[in-house]
Structure formats: structure tokens, C-alpha cells
Design an enzyme around this catalytic site. Sequence first.
Site, PDB file in Angstrom:
ATOM      1  N   TYR A  82     -13.988  80.035 -85.478  1.00 48.49           N
ATOM      2  CA  TYR A  82     -12.588  79.636 -85.302  1.00 48.49           C
ATOM      3  C   TYR A  82     -11.730  80.291 -86.361  1.00 48.49           C
ATOM      4  O   TYR A  82     -11.953  80.085 -87.563  1.00 48.49           O
ATOM      5  CB  TYR A  82     -12.433  78.103 -85.403  1.00 48.49           C
ATOM      6  CG  TYR A  82     -10.982  77.708 -85.373  1.00 48.49           C
ATOM      7  CD1 TYR A  82     -10.170  78.031 -84.279  1.00 48.49           C
ATOM      8  CD2 TYR A  82     -10.379  77.041 -86.440  1.00 48.49           C
ATOM      9  CE1 TYR A  82      -8.820  77.710 -84.251  1.00 48.49           C
ATOM     10  CE2 TYR A  82      -9.027  76.707 -86.413  1.00 48.49           C
ATOM     11  CZ  TYR A  82      -8.260  77.047 -85.311  1.00 48.49           C
ATOM     12  OH  TYR A  82      -6.931  76.735 -85.286  1.00 48.49           O
ATOM     13  N   ARG A  99       7.910  65.322 -49.530  1.00 55.58           N
ATOM     14  CA  ARG A  99       6.661  65.709 -48.878  1.00 55.58           C
ATOM     15  C   ARG A  99       5.672  66.380 -49.836  1.00 55.58           C
ATOM     16  O   ARG A  99       4.511  66.555 -49.497  1.00 55.58           O
ATOM     17  CB  ARG A  99       6.966  66.631 -47.680  1.00 55.58           C
ATOM     18  CG  ARG A  99       7.612  65.900 -46.519  1.00 55.58           C
ATOM     19  CD  ARG A  99       8.242  66.842 -45.507  1.00 55.58           C
ATOM     20  NE  ARG A  99       9.580  67.285 -45.926  1.00 55.58           N
ATOM     21  CZ  ARG A  99      10.359  68.097 -45.223  1.00 55.58           C
ATOM     22  NH1 ARG A  99       9.927  68.590 -44.082  1.00 55.58           N
ATOM     23  NH2 ARG A  99      11.550  68.439 -45.667  1.00 55.58           N
TER      24      ARG A  99
HETATM   25  C1  UD1 Z   1      16.356  72.434 -44.003  1.00 55.02           C
HETATM   26  C2  UD1 Z   1      17.304  72.578 -42.815  1.00 55.02           C
HETATM   27  C3  UD1 Z   1      16.506  73.004 -41.595  1.00 55.02           C
HETATM   28  C4  UD1 Z   1      15.773  74.292 -41.879  1.00 55.02           C
HETATM   29  C5  UD1 Z   1      14.930  74.201 -43.146  1.00 55.02           C
HETATM   30  C6  UD1 Z   1      14.437  75.568 -43.527  1.00 55.02           C
HETATM   31  C7  UD1 Z   1      19.028  70.869 -43.221  1.00 55.02           C
HETATM   32  C8  UD1 Z   1      19.577  69.571 -42.797  1.00 55.02           C
HETATM   33  N1  UD1 Z   1      17.966  71.302 -42.563  1.00 55.02           N
HETATM   34  O1  UD1 Z   1      15.470  71.385 -43.672  1.00 55.02           O
HETATM   35  O2  UD1 Z   1      17.374  73.205 -40.498  1.00 55.02           O
HETATM   36  O3  UD1 Z   1      14.964  74.657 -40.781  1.00 55.02           O
HETATM   37  O4  UD1 Z   1      15.699  73.678 -44.239  1.00 55.02           O
HETATM   38  O5  UD1 Z   1      13.540  75.548 -44.571  1.00 55.02           O
HETATM   39  O6  UD1 Z   1      19.584  71.488 -44.086  1.00 55.02           O
HETATM   40  N2  UD1 Z   1      18.726  69.626 -51.110  1.00 55.02           N
HETATM   41  C9  UD1 Z   1      19.729  69.340 -52.011  1.00 55.02           C
HETATM   42  N3  UD1 Z   1      20.345  68.126 -51.917  1.00 55.02           N
HETATM   43  C10 UD1 Z   1      20.054  67.203 -50.970  1.00 55.02           C
HETATM   44  C11 UD1 Z   1      19.024  67.506 -50.053  1.00 55.02           C
HETATM   45  C12 UD1 Z   1      18.392  68.735 -50.140  1.00 55.02           C
HETATM   46  O7  UD1 Z   1      20.044  70.125 -52.880  1.00 55.02           O
HETATM   47  O8  UD1 Z   1      20.663  66.145 -50.975  1.00 55.02           O
HETATM   48  C13 UD1 Z   1      18.024  70.915 -51.228  1.00 55.02           C
HETATM   49  C14 UD1 Z   1      16.507  70.753 -51.414  1.00 55.02           C
HETATM   50  O9  UD1 Z   1      16.192  70.716 -52.783  1.00 55.02           O
HETATM   51  C15 UD1 Z   1      15.953  71.977 -50.704  1.00 55.02           C
HETATM   52  C16 UD1 Z   1      17.016  72.353 -49.698  1.00 55.02           C
HETATM   53  O10 UD1 Z   1      18.191  71.641 -50.034  1.00 55.02           O
HETATM   54  O11 UD1 Z   1      15.754  73.055 -51.602  1.00 55.02           O
HETATM   55  C17 UD1 Z   1      16.603  71.990 -48.270  1.00 55.02           C
HETATM   56  O12 UD1 Z   1      16.353  70.596 -48.203  1.00 55.02           O
HETATM   57  P1  UD1 Z   1      15.117  69.995 -47.427  1.00 55.02           P
HETATM   58  O13 UD1 Z   1      15.183  68.524 -47.510  1.00 55.02           O
HETATM   59  O14 UD1 Z   1      13.873  70.656 -47.841  1.00 55.02           O
HETATM   60  O15 UD1 Z   1      15.493  70.422 -45.936  1.00 55.02           O
HETATM   61  P2  UD1 Z   1      14.505  70.661 -44.732  1.00 55.02           P
HETATM   62  O16 UD1 Z   1      14.125  69.352 -44.144  1.00 55.02           O
HETATM   63  O17 UD1 Z   1      13.429  71.585 -45.122  1.00 55.02           O
HETATM   64 CA    CA Z   2      12.769  72.408 -46.998  1.00 58.23          CA
END
Ligand code: UD1
Ligand code: CA
Length: 459
Positions: free
Chosen positions: A375, A19
Amino acid sequence: MNTTRKTGALVLAAGKGTRMKSSKPKVLHTLLGEPMLWYVHRALEVLSLSSITTVIGHGADQVRRAFAELTDDAFVLQTEQRGTGHALQEAWPALKKQQLDAVLVANGDTPLVPAARLRQLVEESEARNADIAFLTISLDKPGAYGRVIRDENGFAKAIVEAKDFHPEDHGGEVHEINAGIYWLNMERVAPLLGQLNNNNASGEFYITDLVALGVQQGLTVLAVDGGTDPGLLGVNSPAELVRSEELLRAQIVDGLLDSGVLVHNPAAAFIGPKAEIEPGCELFGPLEIYGKSRISGETCVQSHCRIDSSVIGAGSIIKAFTHLENAQVDASCQVGPYTRLRPSAHVCDGAKVGNFVEMKKSTLGKGSKASHLTYLGDAQVGKDVNIGAGTITCNYDGKNKYTTVIGDESFIGSNTSLVAPVEIGAKALVGAGSVITHNVSENSLGITRAKQKELPRRK
Ligand code: UD1
Ligand code: CA
């Protein structure tokens, strides 16, 4: 902090950050000059847990490079990003190896998470003997965050991701959301890990499914209410990033005002978390001060300046539209307007640098002046020297860089080119318009000016 168990931290930072619509790994996007991930680490460091491990994946090398001070074993690689639950699964062996009793897991995209909230989560988890605990926040518009579902007695039952959430199944919209910060008892959670699945709208393995699994299997699951603390908001898009950045910016500027720094036009002052500005300084927005900058008392920085990782001594004035990067300005100096000090520029006590002067890897000695259009690159200028308008050190021959040395109390006439390597002795005078290719000795006049002729004007 005094945890009763061996507790480590795990930061989830492998995601792509779709995003953000950017090729840069999301956790490297900056707020006031520091990457998101830096903030999460800083908050965790306050707790002095036994370790901090970070899961990286998308742009892993870039993240490693940006945190070069961390050792290799501070990272776990999640080669394929198959969700937050998968990230936890991939990190598990490293956590087990550390023989942790508990792990505090934080999303890497929650840069404003206050250390106090993390501490609250650990303390409540321990005090109430939880197996799984997580922080929640209440929002008017819960947006894309995971919804916290509680049972009729108020106990956490599940976290349902926004994409999988249908209000009609839950008696309407739910405003309490998951902040993405969890405390897990390693021994009790281990058997659940293999039970995570990706049968959901995203086709990903969710860490959040541990909640429902835990409840179903009789574990103690705790939703810790973080109220409406905006510090717990995750950052997923440019708009969310600048929203958090603005919160932080206002916090930092308010703190400076309280400490006795006079910040005019505070709404336009962007000051990073590592900057140290002493009480008694006066700043005029709009300005930006980033990195490990240090500004001593009674210094004034006028508007439209950008100061990055630079040090300014007491009683100096930095006039408008000046840029400093990895530079040092000592006490009682005058710099600007429109000065550019690049890395390793050093302006010594009482020296003056004026408009359209650029310095790089150069020292301007005590009380010396370079007031206009100059300079200075790879130059060592002594004290009480006057550098005339339009002086250029020619430090580069297309391949290598060379040094110019200018002795104390010398005077360089306007529009002089000093072709390095070259040395001007103390108290020497260089005639205006000269191209100096040979050393000029102490107390001498060096001049290379062509003789002026006067011829009849042709009609
Ligand atoms: C996540 C939570 C959601 C919460 C929100 C809060 C999940 C499924 N959902 O959603 O409930 O409200 O955070 O901000 O966890 N990441 C990894 N590996 C992956 C995918 C993600 O390390 O395979 C890391 C991302 O870099 C990020 C964090 O996990 O820092 C959260 O991932 P993101 O995809 O942003 O989750 P949200 O959709 O925001
Ligand atoms: Ca997130």
C-alpha cells in the site's frame, strides 16, 4: 447551425421517472458512465443554438450538482411536476426573456437522440415555415409512447397518449409514435399554452396537446418522420435504459474497431463516450473504460479491468483485474494483474506495479517497482526504487494523513511499515520487517528488527 431565427433549446428533465423505481432522478441514471441528461445536452450543443435551458424539479439539487459547470440561469425549476405541458408553461417566461423566436424542446430521457435528427427537425421546420413540428418514429410495438394521428392527407392531426388511446377510435393500432422532440414558434404557440388542460387519463398537462390545439386553430403543424431510428427512443425503465445503453456501447466499440483499436471480445467491452483510445491499442473484453480516460497507442489492456477517468501512456500493459480511478500511468509501464490505482496515483515511465498493490495520491518514480502486496498512500517514491513485498506506508493516524518520501535508488525490504511522516534518503536500504518511525539518511541502512533468539523447545 445557421438558423434563420433566434432558436434556443429547452430540455424537460423535471419528472420523477416513476417507472425507473429508483429514488435517483431519472435523468441522472447513466449509460456507460454518463448521465442521460449529459447526452441530450451534448447532442444539442452540436447545433450551437443560442441557449440551452433545462427544466428540473424532482431531485433538482442533485441534478444541479451533477452539472455544476452550468450556470444557475441554465435551469428552470418546476416545483410541482404536473406534466410536460406544465413544464413548458413554467419555462416559458425564461424563454421569452431570452427573446427567442423559436425553441427546440427535447425530453431529457432521450439520451441517444442524434444531433443530425435535431438538425433535420430545425431545418424542416424553418424550410416549411412551421409553427409546431415534432419528430416521429415507427415501432412494431408502440407500447407506452404517444400515438401520432394523421388525417387522410397525411397531415398531423394530434398526438394521443398511450393511456388515452383506444385503437377502435382510430381504425386500429397506430405504429408511428411521438419521439418527444418538438420545434415551436414562440409567438404562434404562446396563445395555446393557456389552453392546455389536464382532462386526460393521467390528470397531467401534456405538451403533446399543442398539436391538436395548433391544428384546430389553423397553425402549420408538421410531423417530421424519423423513420425507425432507435436513437429516438425514450428511456423510462431499467430495461429501456440498458437497451439504449447496449445500442450505444456497440456503436462506440464498432467505431474503435474501425479506427484501428483491436478490441477482443467486443461484445463485452463497455467504453464510455468521453474515452479516447488511440489506434494501435489492444483491449480484451470484458472490460470497462469510463470518464475522460485517454489511452495512448500500443498499450494493451487485458480483460476484467475497470478504468475510470485515467490516462495511460504509450506502450504500457495493464494486466487483468486491474482498477484505475483518476490515475495516471505513463509510458512503457507494467501494471497488474490485480492492481488498484486510486485517485492521484501516478506511475512514471517504465515503472512496474504488481498484484495486490494499492496506490492513492502517490507517485512511483521512473523505473521503480512495487511488485507485490503493497500500500502506497500519500507517498512520493523516486526513481529506480524497489519496494519489497508487503510494504505499507502508514499514512493515517486516525485524524490526519501524512506523507512518506522515498529517495531515488533506495531499497525497501519486504514487510516494512513506513510510519509517516517519514523520509528515506536516496540509495538507502531498509531491512525487511522494519517498522520505520524515524528518517533514514542517504546511503544508510535502517533496520528495526528484533534480534532472533534461539531457546530450547519446551516439551
Ligand atoms: C412523452 C410524450 C409521449 C412520447 C414520449 C417519447 C407527453 C405527454 N408524452 O411521454 O407522447 O411518445 O414522451 O419518449 O409528453 N417532465 C418534466 N415535468 C413533468 C413531467 C415530465 O420535466 O412534469 C419531463 C421528464 O423528466 C421527461 C420528459 O419530460 O424527461 C418526458 O416525460 P415522461 O413522463 O417520461 O413522458 P412519457 O410518458 O415518456
Ligand atoms: Ca419518457
